[in-house]
Scaffold this active site. Sequence first.
Site, PDB file in Angstrom:
ATOM      1  N   ARG A   1       0.825  -1.209   0.000  1.00 18.69           N
ATOM      2  CA  ARG A   1       0.000   0.000   0.000  1.00 18.69           C
ATOM      3  C   ARG A   1       0.851   1.248   0.000  1.00 18.69           C
ATOM      4  O   ARG A   1       0.517   2.243  -0.627  1.00 18.69           O
ATOM      5  CB  ARG A   1      -0.895  -0.008   1.246  1.00 18.69           C
ATOM      6  CG  ARG A   1      -1.505   1.337   1.569  1.00 18.69           C
ATOM      7  CD  ARG A   1      -2.585   1.235   2.599  1.00 18.69           C
ATOM      8  NE  ARG A   1      -3.599   0.285   2.162  1.00 18.69           N
ATOM      9  CZ  ARG A   1      -4.401  -0.391   2.980  1.00 18.69           C
ATOM     10  NH1 ARG A   1      -4.294  -0.224   4.283  1.00 18.69           N
ATOM     11  NH2 ARG A   1      -5.290  -1.218   2.503  1.00 18.69           N
ATOM     12  N   TYR A   2       1.924   1.202   0.752  1.00 18.22           N
ATOM     13  CA  TYR A   2       2.746   2.400   0.953  1.00 18.22           C
ATOM     14  C   TYR A   2       4.021   2.284   0.134  1.00 18.22           C
ATOM     15  O   TYR A   2       4.452   1.190  -0.217  1.00 18.22           O
ATOM     16  CB  TYR A   2       3.134   2.525   2.430  1.00 18.22           C
ATOM     17  CG  TYR A   2       1.976   2.689   3.376  1.00 18.22           C
ATOM     18  CD1 TYR A   2       1.286   3.901   3.448  1.00 18.22           C
ATOM     19  CD2 TYR A   2       1.580   1.650   4.208  1.00 18.22           C
ATOM     20  CE1 TYR A   2       0.232   4.059   4.339  1.00 18.22           C
ATOM     21  CE2 TYR A   2       0.531   1.801   5.104  1.00 18.22           C
ATOM     22  CZ  TYR A   2      -0.140   3.015   5.163  1.00 18.22           C
ATOM     23  OH  TYR A   2      -1.179   3.161   6.043  1.00 18.22           O
TER      24      TYR A   2
ATOM     25  N   ARG B   1       7.551  -0.001   1.426  1.00 18.91           N
ATOM     26  CA  ARG B   1       7.397  -0.991   2.492  1.00 18.91           C
ATOM     27  C   ARG B   1       6.152  -1.842   2.260  1.00 18.91           C
ATOM     28  O   ARG B   1       5.169  -1.376   1.686  1.00 18.91           O
ATOM     29  CB  ARG B   1       7.358  -0.345   3.866  1.00 18.91           C
ATOM     30  CG  ARG B   1       6.260   0.674   4.081  1.00 18.91           C
ATOM     31  CD  ARG B   1       6.728   1.599   5.205  1.00 18.91           C
ATOM     32  NE  ARG B   1       5.691   2.466   5.741  1.00 18.91           N
ATOM     33  CZ  ARG B   1       5.298   3.590   5.149  1.00 18.91           C
ATOM     34  NH1 ARG B   1       5.766   3.955   3.971  1.00 18.91           N
ATOM     35  NH2 ARG B   1       4.390   4.349   5.746  1.00 18.91           N
TER      36      ARG B   1
ATOM     37  N   CYS C   1      -3.432 -17.404  15.148  1.00 17.91           N
ATOM     38  CA  CYS C   1      -2.905 -16.603  16.249  1.00 17.91           C
ATOM     39  C   CYS C   1      -2.903 -17.445  17.509  1.00 17.91           C
ATOM     40  O   CYS C   1      -3.604 -18.446  17.598  1.00 17.91           O
ATOM     41  CB  CYS C   1      -3.779 -15.375  16.498  1.00 17.91           C
ATOM     42  SG  CYS C   1      -3.657 -14.176  15.172  1.00 17.91           S
TER      43      CYS C   1
ATOM     44  N   CYS D   1      -8.345 -11.990  19.331  1.00 15.48           N
ATOM     45  CA  CYS D   1      -8.848 -10.779  19.980  1.00 15.48           C
ATOM     46  C   CYS D   1     -10.159 -10.412  19.299  1.00 15.48           C
ATOM     47  O   CYS D   1     -10.197 -10.317  18.067  1.00 15.48           O
ATOM     48  CB  CYS D   1      -7.830  -9.657  19.811  1.00 15.48           C
ATOM     49  SG  CYS D   1      -6.134 -10.249  20.030  1.00 15.48           S
TER      50      CYS D   1
ATOM     51  N   CYS E   1     -10.363  -7.928  16.373  1.00  9.97           N
ATOM     52  CA  CYS E   1      -9.266  -8.032  15.401  1.00  9.97           C
ATOM     53  C   CYS E   1      -9.588  -7.410  14.043  1.00  9.97           C
ATOM     54  O   CYS E   1     -10.589  -7.734  13.419  1.00  9.97           O
ATOM     55  CB  CYS E   1      -8.883  -9.488  15.190  1.00  9.97           C
ATOM     56  SG  CYS E   1      -7.619  -9.674  13.909  1.00  9.97           S
TER      57      CYS E   1
ATOM     58  N   ARG F   1      -8.099  -7.987  11.376  1.00 10.18           N
ATOM     59  CA  ARG F   1      -7.943  -8.970  10.300  1.00 10.18           C
ATOM     60  C   ARG F   1      -8.795 -10.205  10.524  1.00 10.18           C
ATOM     61  O   ARG F   1      -8.459 -11.300  10.083  1.00 10.18           O
ATOM     62  CB  ARG F   1      -6.486  -9.351  10.150  1.00 10.18           C
ATOM     63  CG  ARG F   1      -5.904  -8.537   9.050  1.00 10.18           C
ATOM     64  CD  ARG F   1      -4.475  -8.769   8.737  1.00 10.18           C
ATOM     65  NE  ARG F   1      -3.936  -7.449   8.552  1.00 10.18           N
ATOM     66  CZ  ARG F   1      -2.943  -6.941   9.238  1.00 10.18           C
ATOM     67  NH1 ARG F   1      -2.301  -7.664  10.116  1.00 10.18           N
ATOM     68  NH2 ARG F   1      -2.569  -5.718   9.025  1.00 10.18           N
TER      69      ARG F   1
ATOM     70  N   ASP G   1     -10.840  -0.532  14.313  1.00 11.05           N
ATOM     71  CA  ASP G   1     -11.401  -0.597  12.955  1.00 11.05           C
ATOM     72  C   ASP G   1     -12.827  -1.159  12.973  1.00 11.05           C
ATOM     73  O   ASP G   1     -13.190  -1.920  13.869  1.00 11.05           O
ATOM     74  CB  ASP G   1     -10.507  -1.464  12.072  1.00 11.05           C
ATOM     75  CG  ASP G   1      -9.129  -0.838  11.885  1.00 11.05           C
ATOM     76  OD1 ASP G   1      -9.066   0.402  11.797  1.00 11.05           O
ATOM     77  OD2 ASP G   1      -8.134  -1.585  11.843  1.00 11.05           O
TER      78      ASP G   1
ATOM     79  N   ASP H   1      -6.957   4.336  10.918  1.00 14.87           N
ATOM     80  CA  ASP H   1      -6.638   3.725   9.631  1.00 14.87           C
ATOM     81  C   ASP H   1      -7.849   3.937   8.718  1.00 14.87           C
ATOM     82  O   ASP H   1      -8.982   3.627   9.087  1.00 14.87           O
ATOM     83  CB  ASP H   1      -6.321   2.229   9.836  1.00 14.87           C
ATOM     84  CG  ASP H   1      -5.220   1.753   8.894  1.00 14.87           C
ATOM     85  OD1 ASP H   1      -5.009   2.400   7.846  1.00 14.87           O
ATOM     86  OD2 ASP H   1      -4.592   0.725   9.187  1.00 14.87           O
TER      87      ASP H   1
ATOM     88  N   LYS I   1      -2.948   4.840   7.258  1.00 16.99           N
ATOM     89  CA  LYS I   1      -2.915   5.368   8.625  1.00 16.99           C
ATOM     90  C   LYS I   1      -2.817   6.887   8.617  1.00 16.99           C
ATOM     91  O   LYS I   1      -1.996   7.441   7.902  1.00 16.99           O
ATOM     92  CB  LYS I   1      -1.709   4.799   9.354  1.00 16.99           C
ATOM     93  CG  LYS I   1      -1.759   3.305   9.556  1.00 16.99           C
ATOM     94  CD  LYS I   1      -0.523   2.819  10.290  1.00 16.99           C
ATOM     95  CE  LYS I   1      -0.501   1.322  10.460  1.00 16.99           C
ATOM     96  NZ  LYS I   1      -0.225   0.610   9.205  1.00 16.99           N
TER      97      LYS I   1
HETATM   98  C1  LIG Z   1       0.705  -0.205   9.026  1.00 16.48           C
HETATM   99  C2  LIG Z   1       1.064  -0.726   7.740  1.00 16.48           C
HETATM  100  C3  LIG Z   1       2.397  -0.704   7.291  1.00 16.48           C
HETATM  101  C4  LIG Z   1       3.516  -0.150   8.135  1.00 16.48           C
HETATM  102  O1  LIG Z   1       3.330   1.218   8.362  1.00 16.48           O
HETATM  103  P1  LIG Z   1       4.373   2.049   9.241  1.00 16.48           P
HETATM  104  O2  LIG Z   1       3.678   3.351   9.489  1.00 16.48           O
HETATM  105  O3  LIG Z   1       5.619   2.188   8.434  1.00 16.48           O
HETATM  106  O4  LIG Z   1       4.601   1.278  10.504  1.00 16.48           O
HETATM  107  C5  LIG Z   1       2.664  -1.201   6.049  1.00 16.48           C
HETATM  108  N1  LIG Z   1       1.675  -1.668   5.247  1.00 16.48           N
HETATM  109  C6  LIG Z   1       0.389  -1.676   5.642  1.00 16.48           C
HETATM  110  C7  LIG Z   1      -0.646  -2.181   4.713  1.00 16.48           C
HETATM  111  C8  LIG Z   1       0.035  -1.224   6.907  1.00 16.48           C
HETATM  112  O5  LIG Z   1      -1.239  -1.253   7.303  1.00 16.48           O
HETATM  113  S1  SF4 Z   2      -5.349  -8.610  16.822  1.00 17.83           S
HETATM  114 FE1  SF4 Z   2      -5.931 -10.191  15.331  1.00 17.83          FE
HETATM  115  S2  SF4 Z   2      -4.022 -10.721  14.275  1.00 17.83           S
HETATM  116 FE2  SF4 Z   2      -3.473  -9.685  16.191  1.00 17.83          FE
HETATM  117  S3  SF4 Z   2      -3.218 -11.340  17.700  1.00 17.83           S
HETATM  118 FE3  SF4 Z   2      -5.307 -10.568  17.893  1.00 17.83          FE
HETATM  119  S4  SF4 Z   2      -6.505 -11.957  16.575  1.00 17.83           S
HETATM  120 FE4  SF4 Z   2      -4.355 -12.183  15.973  1.00 17.83          FE
END
Ligand SMILES: *Cc1c(COP(=O)(O)O)cnc(C)c1O
Ligand code: SF4
Length: 398
Positions: A135-136, A139, A148, A152, A155, A157, A318, A355, A362
């Site tokens: 996305r960015y 990185r 996991c 949580c 979560c 994800r 989220d 986010d 973010k």
């Molecule tokens: C948070 C995140 C990152 C890392 O972001 P930083 O601000 O550099 O810590 C990279 N990719 C995705 C998709 C993210 O959500």
């Molecule tokens: S927040 Fe989601 S990905 Fe992170 S430890 Fe908890 S369940 Fe796993």
Amino acid sequence: MNIVAAQVRQRSSEADGEPRIIKSRKFYDRDALMAYDPESEDWQKQLARRYDTHFEIAHVLNNVEDVPMSTYDTFDMKVTPYLAQLMDRDDPNCPIRLQYLPSMKESLSVQMAHTLADELGEAEDTVPGTSVVHRYPRRVLFLTTTQCGSFCRYCTRSRIVSHSGERAIGRADLDASIAYIAGNAEIDDVLLSGGDPLLFPDRKLDQLLGRIRCEAPHVKFLRIGSRLPVQLPTRITPELCAVIEKHDVQMVNIHINHSKEITPLLRSRLKMLRKAGTMLGNQSVLLKGINDDVRVLRDLFMDCVAMGVRPYYLYQNDQTLQGAHFTVPLSRMLELYEGVRGWISGPAVPTFVVDGLGGLGKMPVIPSYVEEREGHIECRNYRQERVRMDYLLDGAQI
Ligand SMILES: *Cc1c(COP(=O)(O)O)cnc(C)c1O
Ligand code: SF4
């Protein structure tokens, strides 16, 4: 067969001396749970002791909320015995219980119009055929597993974690992901996440990190995001630390939301990780009823720096399908920031972030302390003391 008949049958078969098949290593007795020493056995064995439903954990905790089994259609439950030991026996509002035990509020959340399985639009930014979210600039987020140590409830994800079968990340995904990173020289930062990358056995983690280091020498910064140290501190072993050190993983971000999660065992294991030469960061999620309180946040962030863990991000919750009831309004988030910045050590203050919906990324949430207003520069400090600094106006300089 009704339940009583089943119980009678079971009892009589036991009386017959038939061996009882122990399918599970879970503790259904509170005294046994509390007597259990998490350091007494291998971390992988403890995973077999995890509680999978609210019925199971109700054997060792009181006042467990009843939820329909359909709750687990959206998101599984898993709780390590170590976490269960930390949970308050009676208080349903214990900050650790609220993070891990399902609630009826989840079904309300699922019905809300704005909740989404993938609110952050990560699927769209996933490189096809891989589990890399690009996305960015420079990185990538590399999702390595869907599992996991414990799940949580909020979560972000939850669309991919739990329910291993359907969405599992397999060998082919990992291979394609590494090939993508290797083939894109502009990627100089790789963040391993999931699910939880530290669920991999040391040997597999060693291979994965080794391949990234070897096939993608342009990667300068390698980081791991994991909650396993907090859910199962014994995952941090000398062998794991050796792998982290060998591949020069420069940062490990853990995830603590409340000081109640900080134990002597966690402290001592994190110290081992620090000795392996990696920076430790903490990413928290702001959660209604758990840590949306100035005192709780001040203590959490100071307790983190006391362990050598730098608070990195505090995320707005989220809008996942099942977790909208944890959301704290933006106005309150700004208030909490004001209650932290200036009142505790600077290095203990994380960046507060939201986010963005659909993949905007973010965005920092920071109140304004220095503002241009009606031709003046108005400044205020954390105590609301004010001063004008008009020499900062455009054109006021020499
Ligand atoms: C948070 C995140 C990152 C890392 O972001 P930083 O601000 O550099 O810590 C990279 N990719 C995705 C998709 C993210 O959500
Ligand atoms: S927040 Fe989601 S990905 Fe992170 S430890 Fe908890 S369940 Fe796993």
